[in-house]
Each structure stands twice: as structure tokens, then as C-alpha cells.
Design a protein around this motif. Structure first.
Motif, PDB file in Angstrom:
ATOM      1  N   ALA A 309       0.822  -1.206   0.000  1.00 30.77           N
ATOM      2  CA  ALA A 309       0.000   0.000   0.000  1.00 30.77           C
ATOM      3  C   ALA A 309       0.859   1.259   0.000  1.00 30.77           C
ATOM      4  O   ALA A 309       0.609   2.200  -0.774  1.00 30.77           O
ATOM      5  CB  ALA A 309      -0.927  -0.009   1.217  1.00 30.77           C
ATOM      6  N   GLN A 310       1.871   1.283   0.848  1.00 29.39           N
ATOM      7  CA  GLN A 310       2.725   2.467   0.924  1.00 29.39           C
ATOM      8  C   GLN A 310       3.507   2.677  -0.366  1.00 29.39           C
ATOM      9  O   GLN A 310       3.602   3.796  -0.883  1.00 29.39           O
ATOM     10  CB  GLN A 310       3.676   2.337   2.117  1.00 29.39           C
ATOM     11  CG  GLN A 310       2.975   2.442   3.461  1.00 29.39           C
ATOM     12  CD  GLN A 310       3.912   2.239   4.633  1.00 29.39           C
ATOM     13  OE1 GLN A 310       5.015   1.697   4.483  1.00 29.39           O
ATOM     14  NE2 GLN A 310       3.480   2.646   5.806  1.00 29.39           N
ATOM     15  N   GLU A 311       4.058   1.591  -0.909  1.00 26.20           N
ATOM     16  CA  GLU A 311       4.849   1.723  -2.136  1.00 26.20           C
ATOM     17  C   GLU A 311       3.963   2.085  -3.324  1.00 26.20           C
ATOM     18  O   GLU A 311       4.388   2.841  -4.201  1.00 26.20           O
ATOM     19  CB  GLU A 311       5.598   0.419  -2.414  1.00 26.20           C
ATOM     20  CG  GLU A 311       6.798   0.178  -1.500  1.00 26.20           C
ATOM     21  CD  GLU A 311       7.922   1.158  -1.788  1.00 26.20           C
ATOM     22  OE1 GLU A 311       8.865   0.797  -2.506  1.00 26.20           O
ATOM     23  OE2 GLU A 311       7.844   2.311  -1.292  1.00 26.20           O
ATOM     24  N   ALA A 312       2.751   1.562  -3.375  1.00 28.42           N
ATOM     25  CA  ALA A 312       1.855   1.891  -4.486  1.00 28.42           C
ATOM     26  C   ALA A 312       1.585   3.389  -4.525  1.00 28.42           C
ATOM     27  O   ALA A 312       1.612   4.016  -5.601  1.00 28.42           O
ATOM     28  CB  ALA A 312       0.555   1.106  -4.355  1.00 28.42           C
ATOM     29  N   ILE A 313       1.324   3.969  -3.370  1.00 27.46           N
ATOM     30  CA  ILE A 313       1.075   5.406  -3.325  1.00 27.46           C
ATOM     31  C   ILE A 313       2.340   6.193  -3.651  1.00 27.46           C
ATOM     32  O   ILE A 313       2.323   7.157  -4.427  1.00 27.46           O
ATOM     33  CB  ILE A 313       0.515   5.803  -1.947  1.00 27.46           C
ATOM     34  CG1 ILE A 313      -0.915   5.270  -1.792  1.00 27.46           C
ATOM     35  CG2 ILE A 313       0.526   7.322  -1.768  1.00 27.46           C
ATOM     36  CD1 ILE A 313      -1.532   5.559  -0.459  1.00 27.46           C
ATOM     37  N   GLN A 314       3.472   5.782  -3.089  1.00 29.00           N
ATOM     38  CA  GLN A 314       4.729   6.491  -3.351  1.00 29.00           C
ATOM     39  C   GLN A 314       5.089   6.467  -4.833  1.00 29.00           C
ATOM     40  O   GLN A 314       5.510   7.482  -5.401  1.00 29.00           O
ATOM     41  CB  GLN A 314       5.851   5.853  -2.529  1.00 29.00           C
ATOM     42  CG  GLN A 314       5.792   6.135  -1.044  1.00 29.00           C
ATOM     43  CD  GLN A 314       6.124   7.577  -0.716  1.00 29.00           C
ATOM     44  OE1 GLN A 314       6.984   8.177  -1.357  1.00 29.00           O
ATOM     45  NE2 GLN A 314       5.449   8.144   0.265  1.00 29.00           N
ATOM     46  N   LEU A 315       4.941   5.316  -5.475  1.00 28.94           N
ATOM     47  CA  LEU A 315       5.350   5.196  -6.874  1.00 28.94           C
ATOM     48  C   LEU A 315       4.367   5.884  -7.816  1.00 28.94           C
ATOM     49  O   LEU A 315       4.725   6.212  -8.949  1.00 28.94           O
ATOM     50  CB  LEU A 315       5.506   3.725  -7.254  1.00 28.94           C
ATOM     51  CG  LEU A 315       6.675   3.008  -6.567  1.00 28.94           C
ATOM     52  CD1 LEU A 315       6.680   1.525  -6.896  1.00 28.94           C
ATOM     53  CD2 LEU A 315       8.016   3.637  -6.968  1.00 28.94           C
ATOM     54  N   HIS A 316       3.137   6.098  -7.372  1.00 34.95           N
ATOM     55  CA  HIS A 316       2.190   6.874  -8.174  1.00 34.95           C
ATOM     56  C   HIS A 316       2.386   8.374  -8.000  1.00 34.95           C
ATOM     57  O   HIS A 316       1.945   9.158  -8.850  1.00 34.95           O
ATOM     58  CB  HIS A 316       0.739   6.520  -7.787  1.00 34.95           C
ATOM     59  CG  HIS A 316       0.199   5.323  -8.504  1.00 34.95           C
ATOM     60  ND1 HIS A 316       0.406   4.031  -8.074  1.00 34.95           N
ATOM     61  CD2 HIS A 316      -0.542   5.227  -9.637  1.00 34.95           C
ATOM     62  CE1 HIS A 316      -0.186   3.198  -8.896  1.00 34.95           C
ATOM     63  NE2 HIS A 316      -0.778   3.881  -9.854  1.00 34.95           N
ATOM     64  N   GLY A 317       2.972   8.792  -6.877  1.00 38.08           N
ATOM     65  CA  GLY A 317       3.105  10.211  -6.624  1.00 38.08           C
ATOM     66  C   GLY A 317       1.792  10.826  -6.186  1.00 38.08           C
ATOM     67  O   GLY A 317       0.947  10.171  -5.575  1.00 38.08           O
ATOM     68  N   GLY A 318       1.558  12.069  -6.524  1.00 38.35           N
ATOM     69  CA  GLY A 318       0.402  12.812  -6.039  1.00 38.35           C
ATOM     70  C   GLY A 318      -0.928  12.206  -6.443  1.00 38.35           C
ATOM     71  O   GLY A 318      -1.893  12.252  -5.677  1.00 38.35           O
ATOM     72  N   ILE A 319      -0.990  11.597  -7.648  1.00 37.45           N
ATOM     73  CA  ILE A 319      -2.264  11.040  -8.099  1.00 37.45           C
ATOM     74  C   ILE A 319      -2.717   9.898  -7.202  1.00 37.45           C
ATOM     75  O   ILE A 319      -3.909   9.616  -7.087  1.00 37.45           O
ATOM     76  CB  ILE A 319      -2.144  10.564  -9.568  1.00 37.45           C
ATOM     77  CG1 ILE A 319      -3.529  10.290 -10.147  1.00 37.45           C
ATOM     78  CG2 ILE A 319      -1.257   9.327  -9.684  1.00 37.45           C
ATOM     79  CD1 ILE A 319      -3.513   9.947 -11.621  1.00 37.45           C
ATOM     80  N   GLY A 320      -1.771   9.247  -6.544  1.00 39.08           N
ATOM     81  CA  GLY A 320      -2.120   8.136  -5.660  1.00 39.08           C
ATOM     82  C   GLY A 320      -2.911   8.560  -4.435  1.00 39.08           C
ATOM     83  O   GLY A 320      -3.526   7.716  -3.775  1.00 39.08           O
ATOM     84  N   MET A 321      -2.911   9.853  -4.121  1.00 39.69           N
ATOM     85  CA  MET A 321      -3.620  10.358  -2.942  1.00 39.69           C
ATOM     86  C   MET A 321      -5.017  10.873  -3.265  1.00 39.69           C
ATOM     87  O   MET A 321      -5.760  11.242  -2.360  1.00 39.69           O
ATOM     88  CB  MET A 321      -2.806  11.482  -2.291  1.00 39.69           C
ATOM     89  CG  MET A 321      -1.444  11.047  -1.778  1.00 39.69           C
ATOM     90  SD  MET A 321      -1.564   9.823  -0.462  1.00 39.69           S
ATOM     91  CE  MET A 321      -2.351  10.789   0.821  1.00 39.69           C
ATOM     92  N   THR A 322      -5.374  10.899  -4.536  1.00 38.37           N
ATOM     93  CA  THR A 322      -6.667  11.470  -4.907  1.00 38.37           C
ATOM     94  C   THR A 322      -7.780  10.443  -4.725  1.00 38.37           C
ATOM     95  O   THR A 322      -7.581   9.234  -4.884  1.00 38.37           O
ATOM     96  CB  THR A 322      -6.653  11.940  -6.374  1.00 38.37           C
ATOM     97  OG1 THR A 322      -6.401  10.824  -7.233  1.00 38.37           O
ATOM     98  CG2 THR A 322      -5.558  12.978  -6.585  1.00 38.37           C
ATOM     99  N   ALA A 323      -8.989  10.940  -4.415  1.00 39.49           N
ATOM    100  CA  ALA A 323     -10.129  10.051  -4.219  1.00 39.49           C
ATOM    101  C   ALA A 323     -10.592   9.437  -5.527  1.00 39.49           C
ATOM    102  O   ALA A 323     -11.206   8.365  -5.532  1.00 39.49           O
ATOM    103  CB  ALA A 323     -11.278  10.827  -3.564  1.00 39.49           C
ATOM    104  N   GLU A 324     -10.318  10.106  -6.651  1.00 40.82           N
ATOM    105  CA  GLU A 324     -10.770   9.613  -7.943  1.00 40.82           C
ATOM    106  C   GLU A 324      -9.942   8.428  -8.429  1.00 40.82           C
ATOM    107  O   GLU A 324     -10.435   7.594  -9.189  1.00 40.82           O
ATOM    108  CB  GLU A 324     -10.719  10.732  -8.995  1.00 40.82           C
ATOM    109  CG  GLU A 324     -11.716  11.854  -8.765  1.00 40.82           C
ATOM    110  CD  GLU A 324     -11.283  12.808  -7.652  1.00 40.82           C
ATOM    111  OE1 GLU A 324     -12.139  13.556  -7.155  1.00 40.82           O
ATOM    112  OE2 GLU A 324     -10.086  12.773  -7.271  1.00 40.82           O
TER     113      GLU A 324
END
Length: 363
Positions: A309-324
Motif C-alpha cells: 500500500a505504501q509503495e503503491a502510493i509512493q510510486l504513483h506520486g500525487g495522483i495516488g492520494m486522490t479520491a478519484e
């Protein structure tokens, strides 16, 4: 040992995958989660039609392996239907200890017409929920929280302290209790349930049911592990696809060796989780409901889920934090599963407490 699925098991997996794929893309899921109920009655009925809501009620027909296959697909699509909490988990308790008459309730559960919830956990510091007998009647008083699927359940399977000691199991009509409904941070639903001399019916005999309760927790933990594996698989797929398409400095991100190595580490975590999930499910299918095996599985899957979960968000960058974008929702669900019925730290304490059961190897 043969790890191949039977034709029936493969068909169940593929059918579940097809039903959920037709229903849930990220946008549709977000809209359904934002409704008052938080899941789709239409999908629930489809799951009932293909026999998913009755899995495990007759172990000779279908057991934990079939449940594992279905929950992996539910995790892969982040389907919000409370299959574990409103059907399979509490339903297995009724199947194990209920009377012949009480087991008739399972027909309605399997058909999608009745919803259950397992009211077992209690807020820290609160007095235990107590059962009181008055002649042939029983009442319960106390508080349970969190009760997952408790917001929509028709019948509650409740654990309560017995007058002469031990913990019994009771069936309670949800209309006789006070419910404070809420949405969890991963989009699912739960409730705080208060019992104030609520009428109750002993599930089976009014005797200590500690062993069936432990068995129920182990089965639910195994199902949660399977759902987590499905979520991890999809989170990794989304991440690797993103690395193959997102460009920086004129090249795709998968050309950067460090990012590729991090994705490879995610795959290692997934394989560790996948093997432990299978180990836990196969143990239950063999009739070995061992709390230590459940703790080992949930510990590894909790650690793998957190890493992925942490790496998926990190490797996506900012888009990984969006609700969409879906990857953040996978991270939220993996975090919720890790905290349900004992966190990774709790599982580690269980294993440490049993170190003395093993002989020491001296070099």
C-alpha cells in the motif's frame, strides 16, 4: 501436494470475477460507496444466485478454499458488499452451534434475504455484555463496537458473559437494540450497538462457547487475508502499469532501475502473502483451526499489505492520494484489514506468547 483447483472451484472463481467486473469500475464503486447503504442490493442478489452467500454453511459441499477464491476476487475489485461480515462469518457460527431450527435461518442468508452481523468486540474499558436469565427467557445488556455490517443486519450473533461463567452466543433481533451507524475510513459500514435488556435466544445451548468463538475469528481472519491478497494483486498491477506509461525526462518510469527494484520488492511481498493465505485456508479446510496458524498468516499479510500500500502510493506520486484514483482506496482497505481482529503487532504478541511451546535449537 496438489495445489490445482478443481473445475468447480475454477468456475466459481471465474464467475465471481465476471460478476464483479461487470459491476465495478473505480467510478461506479465510489458512487455506490457514497450511498446510504454503501453497497449494492442488486450485486448482493447476484452473489446469492451463484451460491456465494452460503459458502461454508455445508463444509462437505464447499469450504474455506472456495471462500478464499471468492474473497480474492472481492478484494481485487474492492467490492463493498459485506460478504464476510453479513453472511459468511456469522453464518458459519450458526451452522456450527445452532439448533436444527436455528439453522433454517441460513437458507434466508444464502438467498440474500437476511443479513447477519457478529457482535463480539467491545470498547476498551466498558463492562462486558452480560446475559441474564429470567425463567426460560434471556436478555442482554451491554455495548458492542465495532460491529461490522451491524448497521444493516437483521439478526445479530452476540457473545455475552453467562451468569455462571464463560461466554455464550445468542441471537438477537436487530430491531430490539440501539444502533449508532457510521462509515469506516475505507468506505465500509459498521455500528455501535447498545443492548438494554434486549430479548435474546441462546444459539444452541446456553453454555460456554469460547471454542466456537475462536473458530469463528479464525475463519473470518482467513477470509480477510484472502481479500487482502486480491487487493494487493490489483494495487501491484496498477502500479506496474503506471510505471510503464508515465513519462519523466522523456522516458517511462520503468526505465529507472530504482523504481523497478521497488516494484520487484512489492512482488516479493505479494508472493509471501499469497503463500500464507493459502496455508491458512488449507489448514481450515483440513479441519485444523489453529490460532497460531491464523496469527502467522495475518501477521505476514498485514506486513505485506502495509508495504504494498505504501509503495503503491509512493510510486504513483500525487495522483495516488486522490479520491478519484483507485490506488488510495486499495491502501485504505488494506490498512483496515490489517487492523481488523488484531493488528500485526497483536498477532506478533500471540506468537511470542507461545515461544515456550517449542524446543530451542542450540549450536
Amino acid at each position: 501436494m496438489d495445489f490445482q483447483l478443481s473445475d468447480e472451484q475454477a468456475l466459481l472463481r471465474d464467475t465471481t470475477r465476471d460478476v464483479l467486473a461487470r459491476t465495478y469500475d473505480p467510478e461506479t464503486r465510489n458512487k455506490i460507496v457514497d450511498t446510504e447503504l454503501g453497497w449494492s442490493r442488486e450485486v448482493w442478489n447476484q452473489l446469492a444466485e451463484i451460491g456465494i452467500l452460503g459458502l461454508g454453511f455445508e463444509p462437505a459441499e464447499a469450504g474455506q478454499i472456495e471462500i478464499m477464491l471468492v474473497l480474492i476476487e472481492i478484494g481485487r475489485r474492492l467490492a463493498p458488499e459485506p460478504v464476510i461480515n453479513a453472511a459468511l462469518g456469522p453464518g458459519a457460527i450458526v451452522a456450527e452451534v445452532g439448533t436444527t431450527e436455528q439453522k433454517q435461518l441460513l437458507d434466508d442468508v444464502a438467498a440474500g434475504q437476511k443479513l447477519l452481523a457478529f457482535a463480539h468486540l467491545e470498547p476498551r474499558g466498558d463492562a462486558a455484555t452480560m446475559a441474564v436469565q429470567q425463567g426460560d427467557s434471556w436478555t442482554l445488556s451491554g455495548r458492542k463496537n465495532p460491529v461490522l455490517a451491524g448497521d444493516c443486519a437483521d439478526t445479530l450473533v452476540v457473545s455475552a458473559a453467562l451468569p455462571e461463567g464463560g461466554t455464550g452466543l445468542f441471537l438477537v433481533d436487530a430491531e430490539t437494540v440501539t444502533r449508532r451507524r457510521y462509515q469506516t475510513f475505507d468506505g465500509h459500514r459498521g455500528a455501535q450497538i447498545d443492548f438494554d435488556q434486549a430479548p435474546a435466544e441462546p444459539l444452541g445451548e446456553a453454555v460456554d462457547a469460547s471454542s466456537p468463538i475462536v473458530n469463528a475469528v479464525i475463519r473470518i481472519q482467513s477470509a480477510l487475508c484472502a481479500e487482502a491478497v486480491g487487493a494487493m494483486e490489483e494495487a501491484l498491477r496498477l502500479t506496474t502499469d503506471y510505471l510503464k506509461t508515465r513519462k519523466q525526462f522523456g522516458v517511462t518510469l520503468n526505465k529507472f532501475q530504482t523504481l523497478t527494484q521497488r516494484a520487484a520488492d512489492m512482488y516479493v511481498s505479494l508472493e509471501l502473502a499469497r503463500s500464507m493465505n493459502l496455508y491458512a485456508a488449507m489448514s481450515i479446510a483440513d479441519g485444523n483451526l489453529d490460532p497460531l496458524i491464523a496469527a502467522r498468516a495475518k501477521l505476514q499479510i498485514g506486513r505485506s499489505g502495509r508495504h504494498i500500500a505504501q509503495e503503491a502510493i509512493q510510486l504513483h506520486g500525487g495522483i495516488g492520494m486522490t479520491a478519484e484514483y483507485p490506488v488510495g482506496h486499495y491502501a485504505a482497505r488494506l490498512t483496515a484489514i490489517e487492523q481488523t481482529l488484531g493488528s500485526s503487532t497483536d498477532q506478533l504478541h500471540v506468537l511470542v506468547d507461545h515461544l515456550g511451546d517449542y524446543d530451542l535449537v542450540r549450536l
